[in-house]
Each structure stands twice: as structure tokens, then as C-alpha cells.
Enzyme design. Structure first.
Site, PDB file in Angstrom:
ATOM      1  CD  GLU A 106     -22.039 -50.974  31.496  1.00 42.44           C
ATOM      2  OE1 GLU A 106     -21.808 -51.262  32.581  1.00 42.44           O
ATOM      3  OE2 GLU A 106     -22.289 -49.844  30.813  1.00 42.44           O
ATOM      4  CG  HIS A 163     -18.114 -50.764  30.448  1.00 44.62           C
ATOM      5  ND1 HIS A 163     -18.651 -49.809  29.505  1.00 44.62           N
ATOM      6  CD2 HIS A 163     -18.526 -50.339  31.703  1.00 44.62           C
ATOM      7  CE1 HIS A 163     -19.052 -48.976  30.131  1.00 44.62           C
ATOM      8  NE2 HIS A 163     -19.130 -49.312  31.400  1.00 44.62           N
ATOM      9  CG  HIS A 172     -17.422 -50.069  36.193  1.00 44.72           C
ATOM     10  ND1 HIS A 172     -18.531 -50.755  36.190  1.00 44.72           N
ATOM     11  CD2 HIS A 172     -17.595 -49.060  35.485  1.00 44.72           C
ATOM     12  CE1 HIS A 172     -19.512 -50.282  35.506  1.00 44.72           C
ATOM     13  NE2 HIS A 172     -18.794 -49.023  34.872  1.00 44.72           N
ATOM     14  CG  ASN A 219     -23.784 -50.487  38.140  1.00 42.73           C
ATOM     15  OD1 ASN A 219     -23.662 -49.401  38.489  1.00 42.73           O
ATOM     16  ND2 ASN A 219     -24.611 -50.524  37.160  1.00 42.73           N
TER      17      ASN A 219
HETATM   18  C1  GAL Z   1     -21.021 -46.848  33.082  1.00 38.18           C
HETATM   19  C2  GAL Z   1     -21.644 -46.169  34.251  1.00 38.18           C
HETATM   20  C3  GAL Z   1     -21.583 -44.627  34.051  1.00 38.18           C
HETATM   21  C4  GAL Z   1     -19.846 -44.310  33.830  1.00 38.18           C
HETATM   22  C5  GAL Z   1     -19.265 -45.217  32.610  1.00 38.18           C
HETATM   23  C6  GAL Z   1     -18.099 -45.169  32.653  1.00 38.18           C
HETATM   24  O1  GAL Z   1     -20.919 -48.387  33.393  1.00 38.18           O
HETATM   25  O2  GAL Z   1     -22.944 -46.712  34.463  1.00 38.18           O
HETATM   26  O3  GAL Z   1     -21.943 -43.936  35.164  1.00 38.18           O
HETATM   27  O4  GAL Z   1     -19.171 -44.460  35.078  1.00 38.18           O
HETATM   28  O5  GAL Z   1     -19.609 -46.710  33.098  1.00 38.18           O
HETATM   29  O6  GAL Z   1     -17.606 -43.993  31.845  1.00 38.18           O
END
Ligand code: GAL
Length: 344
Positions: A309, A177, A107, A81
Site C-alpha cells: 500500500e 489495498h 483506513h 493506515n
Molecule cells: C493493513 C494494516 C493491517 C490490517 C490490514 C487489514 O493495511 O496494516 O494491520 O489492519 O490492513 O486487515
């Protein structure tokens, strides 16, 4: 459990990656790659007794190295996050991080754990992946030794156990993810979703927490009774939901300890997925940003799959009221999540 291993292409440095498939007695399987610790495929039984794919995936390590796949199936670290301002302070020292999401870090930064080649060992009914993140990798202090154990059961439960130790104090927030789609439709709008949470994390226009937790009551985020996602997605009565074009929100989960926190159901296929975790939060992202190629020539478009997640709340490094993501030197980080599949 049957275990099959086959070559899965090469990582960006040219090192070979493997695809490891665990198959239970009912023929259900999970496939994983040691490039980025990705969940590549999950084949489970549906109501009609036929096997079906329930997660989005790619065909090779080269595809998992693409930047357009939305972290699909990856093991996310060192910090899942967002961290606002791409920096944090620890023990009086400022640690700048790589800003890969506007001014913020997301991330794990530029080359997160989802882009590393992990060592692995096969066990009786699982795979243990190991990665040691060097001191100051992506700006984070401490050499962090991470183990992620994926176990698959005869009842189609995929359990992920995360463990880490560090030689200096650091910050950590690991998750996976995977995007799920339990049916045969190109999107998850026909699914219903239940999440056991009374509150969500309020975020600003950059998806950085403001520090407030908001009640879900009366908002599209209220999934305390199962809601049809297609209908919820139509709602225009919530600015945060409208700005995100759907779910992209951290839920403050009720209860503590290992407990069931979410249930995804596809009435068409009859498939059900429950999620259990010991974590305080889950980021629910409905895949609105998708526009990429996928396994076997598939095209993934908006809402192709939904990510749940499990994690500590976003930007906990700056929000002491959210808890703590500090891992002290010598302490052990340990957390688990179970995705369980059935049909009704
Ligand atoms: C999620 C995040 C989103 C986007 C996605 C990846 O975890 O909350 O904002 O970035 O990953 O595309």
C-alpha cells in the site's frame, strides 16, 4: 482497449454497482467496481503464455461490503493506515475520529472510501472514479473532491492516479489495498520480494508509530536484495515481526519522485510485479489475518496475498518528522502508483 460493463450487485444502501473490465489486445484485463473503487480482478500472462489471476477478489458489491475481507482491493481514504488515539489537531481545532481499531482509527474509519459508491466515467484506456466526501464526514474537516483514475496498458501496467481538492484545510492519505498472489498456490510463501528501503517505521503494540525509523539491516525487514517470503516468515529474531506474525510494517522508501520501489516474483509461474510510486512509504502487509471467503467459492487463509500500500507514513498527523499529510484549501493533492506485470 475493450471495455465491458456489467451489474455487480448493490451497495449497503441498495444502490446498484457496476463491474467495469478493461481488456488489452493480449487478452489481459483489470476489473474494477465503483463500489469502493475496488480492484476486483487482474488477469495477466504468465511464462507459459496463459492468463492467470494475480489479485484476491470477491464476486459482488455485497461481498465487498463484508467486514471480514481485510479491505481487499479497496480505495482507502480519507486517511489510509492508522491515526493514533483516533483524533488529530489542525489549525488549533481538535478533530475526533471513529476508533475502529482499538483506540485508534484505521483506513478511513467506520465508513471509509472503500464503502462508498463512486461516480465513474470510462475513458480510452481507463476508468475515472469520483467521490465527494462531505465536510466532517468521519470527523474530517473540508469537503474533499476526490478523483481516482485507473489506467490499464497494452503492456499490463495498472496505473492509479489520485487527485483531490478541499474547501477547508484537511488531512489526506489515499492508497489502494489490493492483495497480490502471482501464482496458483493458496499463499504467497513461495514468492520473493524486493523493497528499496533502508528503514522501517517502528510501531508499538497497537501498530502506532513511535516516531522512530529503524534500519532494516540484520532484521527480517531487510528486502534490499530479493528474499524468499516463506523463509523470512520463519524468523523469530525480531520482536516487532514476531508480534505481527509477518509483515505489517511501513517502509521508508529510498529516493524520491516516481521510481520503482518494489518487485514481487513468483518463481513457479514466472510472474513478476513491479511497483512504482512517488510516495515516501509503502505499508507491506502479508495477509496473516486472512480467514474469509473469496471469489468463486475460494477460501482465503493466512498469507493468501500480500498488500503493498503506497502512501505517506502512518500517523503522519502526529509525527512532523515523517512529512506532512496536510492538504490546504485550494491546493491540489496528486499522487500516482503503477503496478506493472510481466513474466520471466
Ligand atoms: C493493513 C494494516 C493491517 C490490517 C490490514 C487489514 O493495511 O496494516 O494491520 O489492519 O490492513 O486487515
Amino acid at each position: 482497449m475493450r471495455v465491458d460493463i456489467r451489474p455487480f450487485g448493490k451497495d449497503p444502501a441498495g444502490q446498484p454497482a457496476d463491474l467495469i473490465t478493461l481488456t488489452n489486445a493480449r487478452g489481459e484485463s483489470v476489473s474494477l467496481t465503483n463500489f469502493g473503487g475496488h480492484i476486483v480482478s487482474l488477469m495477466v500472462l504468465g511464462r507459459a503464455g496463459s492468463l492467470g489471476e494475480v489479485c484476491l477478489g470477491q464476486d459482488s458489491a455485497e461481498d465487498y461490503a463484508r467486514r471480514d475481507i481485510g479491505y481487499m482491493g479497496g480505495t482507502i481514504g480519507r486517511y489510509g493506515n492508522r491515526i493514533g488515539g483516533a483524533a488529530f489537531t489542525l489549525n488549533g481545532e481538535e478533530y475526533p475520529l471513529y476508533a475502529n481499531d482499538g483506540r485508534n482509527t484505521l483506513h478511513g474509519g467506520k465508513e471509509g472510501f472503500n464503502r462508498k459508491l463512486w461516480a465513474y466515467e470510462v475513458e480510452e484506456s481507463g476508468v475515472v472514479m469520483r467521490y465527494t466526501s462531505p465536510h466532517m464526514e468521519e470527523g474530517y474537516p473540508g469537503e474533499l473532491a476526490v478523483t481516482v483514475r485507473f489506467t490499464f496498458s497494452e503492456q499490463a501496467e495498472l496505473r492509479i492516479d489520485y487527485r483531490a481538492t478541499t474547501d477547508r484545510d484537511t488531512q489526506i492519505n489515499l492508497t489502494n489495498h489490493a492483495y497480490f498472489n502471482l501464482g496458483n498456490s493458496p499463499d504467497i510463501l513461495g514468492h520473493t520480494l524486493w523493497i528499496d528501503a533502508d528503514q522501517v517505521i517502528e510501531v508499538d503494540g497497537e501498530l502506532i508509530p513511535t516516531g522512530a525509523m529503524l534500519p532494516v539491516e540484520g532484521t527480517p525487514y531487510d528486502l534490499r536484495t530479493p528474499q524468499p517470503l516463506g523463509e523470512v516468515m520463519q524468523r523469530e529474531d525480531n520482536a516487532m515481526f514476531a508480534a505481527a506474525k509477518g509483515f505489517d510494517i511501513g517502509y521508508v522508501l529510498n529516493g524520491s519522485g516516481m521510481r520503482q520501489i518494489a518487485r514481487l516474483h513468483d518463481p513457479d509461474s514466472g510472474r513478476v510485479m513491479t511497483v512504482s510510486t512517488d510516495q515516501p512509504g509503502v505499508q507491506c502487509y502479508s495477509g496473516q489475518g486472512f480467514n474469509c471467503g473469496g471469489r468463486a467459492g475460494h477460501r482465503y487463509c493466512a498469507y493468501a496475498g500480500i498488500a503493498l500500500e503506497t502512501q505517506q507514513h502512518p500517523d503522519t498527523v502526529h509525527q512532523p518528522s515523517f512529512g506532512s499529510t496536510l492538504l490546504k484549501a485550494g491546493d491540489v493533492y496528486q499522487t500516482a502508483t503503477v503496478y506493472a506485470f510481466s513474466a520471466q
